[in-house]
Scaffold this active site. Structure first.
Site, PDB file in Angstrom:
ATOM      1  N   SER A 149       0.853  -1.188   0.000  1.00  0.00           N
ATOM      2  CA  SER A 149       0.000   0.000   0.000  1.00  0.00           C
ATOM      3  C   SER A 149       0.885   1.233   0.000  1.00  0.00           C
ATOM      4  O   SER A 149       2.024   1.195   0.490  1.00  0.00           O
ATOM      5  CB  SER A 149      -0.874   0.025   1.261  1.00  0.00           C
ATOM      6  OG  SER A 149      -1.430   1.317   1.447  1.00  0.00           O
ATOM      7  N   TYR A 164      -0.870  -0.877  10.243  1.00  0.00           N
ATOM      8  CA  TYR A 164      -1.115  -1.203   8.831  1.00  0.00           C
ATOM      9  C   TYR A 164       0.078  -0.801   7.961  1.00  0.00           C
ATOM     10  O   TYR A 164       0.572  -1.591   7.149  1.00  0.00           O
ATOM     11  CB  TYR A 164      -2.378  -0.476   8.377  1.00  0.00           C
ATOM     12  CG  TYR A 164      -2.773  -0.698   6.926  1.00  0.00           C
ATOM     13  CD1 TYR A 164      -3.393  -1.882   6.527  1.00  0.00           C
ATOM     14  CD2 TYR A 164      -2.562   0.285   5.965  1.00  0.00           C
ATOM     15  CE1 TYR A 164      -3.773  -2.081   5.208  1.00  0.00           C
ATOM     16  CE2 TYR A 164      -2.943   0.102   4.646  1.00  0.00           C
ATOM     17  CZ  TYR A 164      -3.552  -1.086   4.275  1.00  0.00           C
ATOM     18  OH  TYR A 164      -3.930  -1.270   2.968  1.00  0.00           O
TER      19      TYR A 164
HETATM   20  N1  LIG Z   1      -8.863  -0.036  -0.758  1.00  0.00           N
HETATM   21  C1  LIG Z   1      -7.740   0.669  -0.695  1.00  0.00           C
HETATM   22  O1  LIG Z   1      -7.728   1.906  -0.705  1.00  0.00           O
HETATM   23  C2  LIG Z   1      -6.419  -0.070  -0.624  1.00  0.00           C
HETATM   24  C3  LIG Z   1      -5.239   0.646  -0.911  1.00  0.00           C
HETATM   25  C4  LIG Z   1      -4.013  -0.019  -0.856  1.00  0.00           C
HETATM   26  C5  LIG Z   1      -3.981  -1.375  -0.528  1.00  0.00           C
HETATM   27  N2  LIG Z   1      -5.145  -2.025  -0.254  1.00  0.00           N
HETATM   28  C6  LIG Z   1      -5.036  -3.440   0.080  1.00  0.00           C
HETATM   29  O2  LIG Z   1      -5.728  -4.214  -0.888  1.00  0.00           O
HETATM   30  C7  LIG Z   1      -6.178  -5.444  -0.295  1.00  0.00           C
HETATM   31  C8  LIG Z   1      -7.661  -5.609  -0.568  1.00  0.00           C
HETATM   32  O3  LIG Z   1      -8.327  -4.552   0.075  1.00  0.00           O
HETATM   33  P1  LIG Z   1      -9.812  -4.118  -0.259  1.00  0.00           P
HETATM   34  O4  LIG Z   1      -9.831  -2.657  -0.251  1.00  0.00           O
HETATM   35  O5  LIG Z   1     -10.318  -4.865  -1.440  1.00  0.00           O
HETATM   36  O6  LIG Z   1     -10.502  -4.604   1.100  1.00  0.00           O
HETATM   37  P2  LIG Z   1     -11.729  -5.544   1.414  1.00  0.00           P
HETATM   38  O7  LIG Z   1     -11.937  -5.442   2.882  1.00  0.00           O
HETATM   39  O8  LIG Z   1     -12.864  -5.246   0.499  1.00  0.00           O
HETATM   40  O9  LIG Z   1     -11.163  -6.992   1.066  1.00  0.00           O
HETATM   41  C9  LIG Z   1     -10.270  -7.677   1.902  1.00  0.00           C
HETATM   42  C10 LIG Z   1     -10.493  -9.165   1.725  1.00  0.00           C
HETATM   43  O10 LIG Z   1      -9.560  -9.868   2.541  1.00  0.00           O
HETATM   44  C11 LIG Z   1     -10.255 -10.899   3.219  1.00  0.00           C
HETATM   45  N3  LIG Z   1      -9.560 -11.229   4.459  1.00  0.00           N
HETATM   46  C12 LIG Z   1      -9.406 -10.459   5.574  1.00  0.00           C
HETATM   47  N4  LIG Z   1      -8.731 -11.151   6.514  1.00  0.00           N
HETATM   48  C13 LIG Z   1      -8.445 -12.375   5.996  1.00  0.00           C
HETATM   49  C14 LIG Z   1      -7.777 -13.533   6.490  1.00  0.00           C
HETATM   50  N5  LIG Z   1      -7.266 -13.588   7.726  1.00  0.00           N
HETATM   51  N6  LIG Z   1      -7.667 -14.606   5.677  1.00  0.00           N
HETATM   52  C15 LIG Z   1      -8.192 -14.575   4.427  1.00  0.00           C
HETATM   53  N7  LIG Z   1      -8.851 -13.520   3.904  1.00  0.00           N
HETATM   54  C16 LIG Z   1      -8.968 -12.428   4.687  1.00  0.00           C
HETATM   55  C17 LIG Z   1     -11.649 -10.326   3.474  1.00  0.00           C
HETATM   56  O11 LIG Z   1     -12.598 -11.336   3.762  1.00  0.00           O
HETATM   57  C18 LIG Z   1     -11.906  -9.603   2.153  1.00  0.00           C
HETATM   58  O12 LIG Z   1     -12.450 -10.461   1.178  1.00  0.00           O
HETATM   59  C19 LIG Z   1      -5.820  -5.351   1.184  1.00  0.00           C
HETATM   60  O13 LIG Z   1      -4.606  -6.033   1.401  1.00  0.00           O
HETATM   61  C20 LIG Z   1      -5.647  -3.855   1.409  1.00  0.00           C
HETATM   62  O14 LIG Z   1      -4.810  -3.594   2.500  1.00  0.00           O
HETATM   63  C21 LIG Z   1      -6.349  -1.416  -0.310  1.00  0.00           C
END
Ligand SMILES: NC(=O)c1ccc[n+]([C@@H]2O[C@H](COP(=O)([O-])OP(=O)(O)OC[C@H]3O[C@@H](n4cnc5c(N)ncnc54)[C@H](O)[C@@H]3O)[C@@H](O)[C@H]2O)c1
Length: 257
Positions: A149, A164
């Protein structure tokens, strides 16, 4: 008709508005077989079935807690069984997308929160990679893409995300070190550092905050999940053969370096 050659394994891919689901759909659209691994096994299987039907590719979904070694081993064994039976082609790509955030000011964080955020984002990436890597090395071909991220590069900003940001920075070190170690194996390891992406993980922000975030981005808006997925599937492609240990910043121009 699509020629199926390889399977892409995606963790954290059942969230309706999430990056992982878009990534899984994009792999399928590009002809990959897909495996969805997420906390809810039934939802993972259902999501996989929908993707399989829509894109006419083999697709399976299983329960996984990426932070739990036994759970990761069980999911890997389930995938291996499908590969051995011929229901899935060999695993060629692993997208470590599962993650959780920590929207708590530093002094209000607890050791429990710190450990949980490290466990899912950093240890989870370690455990799932360790589980699926031997098969890739055996086949002499593999693509691992890790979700970091922008928070790893410049701090979590408005969300007070110290755990995080720390966990996502660990993912970058993991990516670079493993890429070096795997240099002659045919397996590449890369990371992506998205800025703000429009998903459920960011629920709890306000319209004012969203406007402030957008103002800080040269492109003037947050990313779509499709824009992130496009980079991840590219890093998984044959064309990305000379990229390893890299970090691709998907941040609309708000670079720190
Ligand atoms: N949305 C943003 O702005 C953003 C920016 C940079 C990075 N990210 C990263 O992208 C990834 C996806 O994020 P998102 O925004 O789609 O979030 P989201 O919450 O929609 O999706 C996260 C997914 O991870 C799963 N998950 C959580 N804990 C888990 C575990 N212990 N085992 C297996 N699965 C697990 C959840 O069930 C969910 O399906 C994450 O790693 C997040 O940190 C997101």
């Amino acid at each position: 008709m699509t020629t199926i050659q390889r399977t892409a394994v995606i963790t954290g891919a059942t969230s309706e508005r999430g990056i992982g689901l878009t990534v899984a759909r994009r792999y399928a659209r590009e002809g990959w077989a897909v495996v969805i691994l997420d906390l809810d096994g039934e939802k993972s299987a259902k999501t996989a079935a929908e993707i399989g039907n829509e894109f006419a590719v083999p697709a399976f979904g299983y329960e996984i807690d990426v932070a739990n070694e036994a759970s990761v081993a069980a999911a890997r064994d389930a995938v291996d069984a499908e590969v051995r039976s011929g229901s899935l082609p060999a695993v060629g790509a692993l997208a470590n997308i599962a993650g959780i955030t920590s929207p708590v000011p530093f002094l209000e964080t607890t050791l429990e929160l710190w450990n949980k955020v490290m466990a899912v984002n950093a240890t989870g990436t370690y455990l799932v990679t360790k589980a699926f890597l031997p098969g890739m090395i055996e086949n002499g071909w593999g693509r691992i893409v890790n979700m970091s991220s922008v928070s790893a590069q410049r701090g979590g900003g408005v969300f007070g995300k110290v755990p995080y940001s720390s966990a996502k920075a660990a993912v970058l070190g993991f990516t670079k070190a493993l890429a070096r170690e795997l240099g002659d194996t045919g397996v590449t390891v890369n990371a992506v550092t998205p800025g703000a992406v429009d998903t459920n993980i960011r629920v709890g922000t306000t319209p004012e905050l969203e406007a402030a975030i957008a103002r800080d981005i040269p492109l003037g808006r947050t990313a779509s999940t499709e824009e992130v997925a496009a980079v991840i599937t590219f890093l998984s492609s044959e064309d990305a053969s000379y990229l390893t240990g890299t970090t691709v910043d998907i941040n609309g121009g708000s670079h720190m370096h």
